[in-house]
Write a protein that holds these residues in place. Sequence first.
Motif, PDB file in Angstrom:
ATOM      1  N   LYS A   8       0.842  -1.197   0.000  1.00  0.00           N
ATOM      2  CA  LYS A   8       0.000   0.000   0.000  1.00  0.00           C
ATOM      3  C   LYS A   8       0.884   1.257   0.000  1.00  0.00           C
ATOM      4  CE  LYS A   8      -4.342   0.674   2.090  1.00  0.00           C
ATOM      5  NZ  LYS A   8      -5.180   0.652   3.286  1.00  0.00           N
ATOM      6  N   SER A   9       1.949   1.231   0.783  1.00  0.00           N
ATOM      7  CA  SER A   9       2.862   2.364   0.861  1.00  0.00           C
ATOM      8  C   SER A   9       3.536   2.614  -0.488  1.00  0.00           C
ATOM      9  CB  SER A   9       3.905   2.106   1.929  1.00  0.00           C
ATOM     10  OG  SER A   9       4.847   3.142   1.955  1.00  0.00           O
ATOM     11  N   LYS A  10       3.976   1.530  -1.156  1.00  0.00           N
ATOM     12  CA  LYS A  10       4.612   1.656  -2.463  1.00  0.00           C
ATOM     13  C   LYS A  10       3.617   2.167  -3.496  1.00  0.00           C
ATOM     14  CE  LYS A  10       8.574  -1.016  -3.597  1.00  0.00           C
ATOM     15  NZ  LYS A  10       9.168  -2.192  -4.097  1.00  0.00           N
ATOM     16  N   HIS A  14       4.005   5.615  -5.635  1.00  0.00           N
ATOM     17  CA  HIS A  14       3.972   5.677  -7.102  1.00  0.00           C
ATOM     18  C   HIS A  14       2.853   6.601  -7.574  1.00  0.00           C
ATOM     19  CE1 HIS A  14       7.118   2.871  -7.968  1.00  0.00           C
ATOM     20  NE2 HIS A  14       6.577   1.931  -7.198  1.00  0.00           N
ATOM     21  N   LEU A  15       1.717   6.530  -6.920  1.00  0.00           N
ATOM     22  CA  LEU A  15       0.594   7.391  -7.279  1.00  0.00           C
ATOM     23  C   LEU A  15       0.973   8.856  -7.086  1.00  0.00           C
ATOM     24  CD1 LEU A  15      -2.387   7.637  -8.115  1.00  0.00           C
ATOM     25  CD2 LEU A  15      -2.954   7.558  -5.686  1.00  0.00           C
ATOM     26  N   PHE A  16       1.636   9.159  -5.976  1.00  0.00           N
ATOM     27  CA  PHE A  16       2.068  10.530  -5.705  1.00  0.00           C
ATOM     28  C   PHE A  16       3.065  11.007  -6.757  1.00  0.00           C
ATOM     29  CE2 PHE A  16       4.901  13.528  -3.450  1.00  0.00           C
ATOM     30  CZ  PHE A  16       3.983  14.545  -3.249  1.00  0.00           C
ATOM     31  N   GLU A  17       4.032  10.175  -7.107  1.00  0.00           N
ATOM     32  CA  GLU A  17       5.026  10.547  -8.113  1.00  0.00           C
ATOM     33  C   GLU A  17       4.368  10.761  -9.479  1.00  0.00           C
ATOM     34  OE1 GLU A  17       8.284  11.326  -7.934  1.00  0.00           O
ATOM     35  OE2 GLU A  17       8.024  11.184  -5.760  1.00  0.00           O
ATOM     36  N   ASN A  18       3.414   9.886  -9.832  1.00  0.00           N
ATOM     37  CA  ASN A  18       2.721  10.055 -11.108  1.00  0.00           C
ATOM     38  C   ASN A  18       1.914  11.352 -11.135  1.00  0.00           C
ATOM     39  OD1 ASN A  18       3.752   7.688 -12.098  1.00  0.00           O
ATOM     40  ND2 ASN A  18       1.967   6.461 -11.556  1.00  0.00           N
ATOM     41  N   LYS A  20       2.661  14.093  -9.485  1.00  0.00           N
ATOM     42  CA  LYS A  20       3.629  15.188  -9.607  1.00  0.00           C
ATOM     43  C   LYS A  20       4.079  15.356 -11.052  1.00  0.00           C
ATOM     44  CE  LYS A  20       7.046  14.544  -6.817  1.00  0.00           C
ATOM     45  NZ  LYS A  20       8.115  14.511  -5.813  1.00  0.00           N
ATOM     46  N   VAL A  21       4.391  14.254 -11.724  1.00  0.00           N
ATOM     47  CA  VAL A  21       4.834  14.322 -13.120  1.00  0.00           C
ATOM     48  C   VAL A  21       3.719  14.891 -13.987  1.00  0.00           C
ATOM     49  CG1 VAL A  21       5.500  12.945 -15.123  1.00  0.00           C
ATOM     50  CG2 VAL A  21       6.571  12.517 -12.913  1.00  0.00           C
ATOM     51  N   ALA A  22       2.494  14.424 -13.766  1.00  0.00           N
ATOM     52  CA  ALA A  22       1.365  14.936 -14.539  1.00  0.00           C
ATOM     53  C   ALA A  22       1.200  16.438 -14.320  1.00  0.00           C
ATOM     54  CB  ALA A  22       0.091  14.192 -14.155  1.00  0.00           C
ATOM     55  N   LEU A  23       1.343  16.884 -13.087  1.00  0.00           N
ATOM     56  CA  LEU A  23       1.237  18.310 -12.784  1.00  0.00           C
ATOM     57  C   LEU A  23       2.357  19.093 -13.464  1.00  0.00           C
ATOM     58  CD1 LEU A  23      -0.303  20.440 -11.096  1.00  0.00           C
ATOM     59  CD2 LEU A  23       1.404  20.052  -9.316  1.00  0.00           C
ATOM     60  N   TYR A  24       3.581  18.586 -13.424  1.00  0.00           N
ATOM     61  CA  TYR A  24       4.714  19.258 -14.044  1.00  0.00           C
ATOM     62  C   TYR A  24       4.554  19.344 -15.553  1.00  0.00           C
ATOM     63  CZ  TYR A  24       7.227  18.769  -9.614  1.00  0.00           C
ATOM     64  OH  TYR A  24       7.619  18.836  -8.304  1.00  0.00           O
ATOM     65  N   VAL A  25       3.926  18.362 -16.162  1.00  0.00           N
ATOM     66  CA  VAL A  25       3.753  18.362 -17.618  1.00  0.00           C
ATOM     67  C   VAL A  25       2.543  19.201 -18.017  1.00  0.00           C
ATOM     68  CG1 VAL A  25       3.197  16.897 -19.600  1.00  0.00           C
ATOM     69  CG2 VAL A  25       4.929  16.164 -17.961  1.00  0.00           C
ATOM     70  N   LEU A  26       1.456  19.072 -17.290  1.00  0.00           N
ATOM     71  CA  LEU A  26       0.222  19.748 -17.682  1.00  0.00           C
ATOM     72  C   LEU A  26       0.212  21.240 -17.376  1.00  0.00           C
ATOM     73  CD1 LEU A  26      -2.461  17.088 -16.761  1.00  0.00           C
ATOM     74  CD2 LEU A  26      -1.584  17.695 -19.009  1.00  0.00           C
TER      75      LEU A  26
END
Length: 83
Positions: A8-10, A14-18, A20-26
């Motif tokens: 669950k922690s992993k 991963h969800l948090f990192e995804n 962040k990447v989506a926010l940085y791109v969008l």
Amino acid sequence: MSGATRYKSKLLSHLFENCKVALYVLTPVATVYVLSQPEMMERIVRNRMYVMYPPEGEKPPSTLREVQEYALRMRGNARSPPS
């Protein structure tokens, strides 16, 4: 730590990192899209008048003859006494 908790922690990591990447791109894509709209660009230009140009003055001389005439006028003004 049990296996389920570790999983669950992993997964959340991963969800948090995804996200962040989506926010940085969008963010830049959305900004460019919004600012490229003609209405928005017009609003920005009207709200922020950075350069205030002075009114148009006398046209500078463009030919050699005009330059010579201008120089003669300036010399004549320099020689005449102030009134």
